[in-house]
Design a protein around this motif. Sequence first.
Motif, mmCIF file in Angstrom:
data_model
loop_
_atom_site.group_PDB
_atom_site.id
_atom_site.type_symbol
_atom_site.label_atom_id
_atom_site.label_comp_id
_atom_site.label_asym_id
_atom_site.label_seq_id
_atom_site.Cartn_x
_atom_site.Cartn_y
_atom_site.Cartn_z
ATOM 1 N N CYS A 50 -76.436 19.487 -0.972
ATOM 2 C CA CYS A 50 -76.244 19.920 0.401
ATOM 3 C C CYS A 50 -76.560 18.764 1.342
ATOM 4 C CB CYS A 50 -77.158 21.101 0.686
ATOM 5 S SG CYS A 50 -77.244 21.541 2.412
ATOM 6 N N ALA A 51 -75.695 18.530 2.317
ATOM 7 C CA ALA A 51 -75.892 17.422 3.240
ATOM 8 C C ALA A 51 -77.090 17.646 4.152
ATOM 9 C CB ALA A 51 -74.628 17.227 4.079
ATOM 10 N N CYS A 52 -77.543 18.870 4.229
ATOM 11 C CA CYS A 52 -78.643 19.184 5.136
ATOM 12 C C CYS A 52 -79.992 19.185 4.433
ATOM 13 C CB CYS A 52 -78.416 20.549 5.751
ATOM 14 S SG CYS A 52 -77.921 20.473 7.443
ATOM 15 N N TYR A 65 -70.112 25.311 0.640
ATOM 16 C CA TYR A 65 -69.429 25.507 1.908
ATOM 17 C C TYR A 65 -69.130 24.154 2.520
ATOM 18 C CZ TYR A 65 -70.540 30.298 1.246
ATOM 19 O OH TYR A 65 -70.608 31.549 0.706
ATOM 20 N N THR A 66 -67.932 24.035 3.022
ATOM 21 C CA THR A 66 -67.569 22.758 3.580
ATOM 22 C C THR A 66 -66.935 22.942 4.944
ATOM 23 O OG1 THR A 66 -65.888 21.027 3.394
ATOM 24 C CG2 THR A 66 -65.664 22.861 1.918
ATOM 25 N N LYS A 67 -67.381 22.127 5.857
ATOM 26 C CA LYS A 67 -66.849 22.172 7.206
ATOM 27 C C LYS A 67 -67.178 20.844 7.872
ATOM 28 C CE LYS A 67 -66.110 25.300 10.899
ATOM 29 N NZ LYS A 67 -65.273 26.476 10.875
ATOM 30 N N ALA A 68 -66.251 20.349 8.664
ATOM 31 C CA ALA A 68 -66.462 19.104 9.396
ATOM 32 C C ALA A 68 -66.929 17.983 8.466
ATOM 33 C CB ALA A 68 -67.461 19.319 10.525
ATOM 34 N N ASN A 69 -66.310 17.893 7.288
ATOM 35 C CA ASN A 69 -66.635 16.850 6.304
ATOM 36 C C ASN A 69 -68.045 16.930 5.753
ATOM 37 O OD1 ASN A 69 -64.153 15.602 6.160
ATOM 38 N ND2 ASN A 69 -64.562 14.436 8.029
ATOM 39 N N LEU A 70 -68.705 18.046 5.937
ATOM 40 C CA LEU A 70 -70.033 18.233 5.364
ATOM 41 C C LEU A 70 -69.926 19.172 4.182
ATOM 42 C CD1 LEU A 70 -72.109 18.861 8.592
ATOM 43 C CD2 LEU A 70 -72.195 16.828 7.152
ATOM 44 N N ILE A 71 -70.724 18.910 3.175
ATOM 45 C CA ILE A 71 -70.850 19.839 2.067
ATOM 46 C C ILE A 71 -72.215 20.492 2.192
ATOM 47 C CG2 ILE A 71 -71.066 20.040 -0.442
ATOM 48 C CD1 ILE A 71 -68.995 17.839 -0.694
ATOM 49 N N LEU A 72 -72.231 21.801 2.253
ATOM 50 C CA LEU A 72 -73.461 22.504 2.602
ATOM 51 C C LEU A 72 -73.732 23.679 1.683
ATOM 52 C CD1 LEU A 72 -72.711 22.715 6.416
ATOM 53 C CD2 LEU A 72 -74.465 21.280 5.392
#
Length: 130
Positions: A50-52, A65-72
């Motif tokens: 997770c990018a966060c 989950y992916t949105k705005a080039n982030l994988i979360l």
Amino acid sequence: MVLDKEDGVPMLSVQPKGKQKGCAGCNRKIKDRYLLKALDKYWHEDCLKCACCDCRLGEVGSTLYTKANLILCRRDYLRLFGTTGNCAACSKLIPAFEMVMRARDNVYHLDCFACQLCNQRWMLYFPELH
Ligand SMILES: [Zn+2]
Ligand SMILES: [Zn+2]
Ligand SMILES: [Zn+2]
């Protein structure tokens, strides 16, 4: 919570077959017994994070989950992109990370709620204005 279903991507834990795959995270060959397949790419179990919060996504569920080039992970996705519902005052969507006021079954933006209160006060003091 309202979720955009299209942002959820299934992850598969697979055993590598045939030619060794390169990891989309670190670009090294995957020599592990299992690898993760997601977004049409292959990943080390350690590399799909997770990018966060940096959690290993393969361990927390079978969907990323992916949105705005982030994988979360789901939790961070909801926190960042989920919504609490529509504001009862201005009827715009309220993002999940935003503070809200709840009154009975309604949710309000903090600002909108304050406005409602002062409107009501105005109505009490100056009913002729409404
Ligand atoms: Zn890797
Ligand atoms: Zn996370
Ligand atoms: Zn509002």
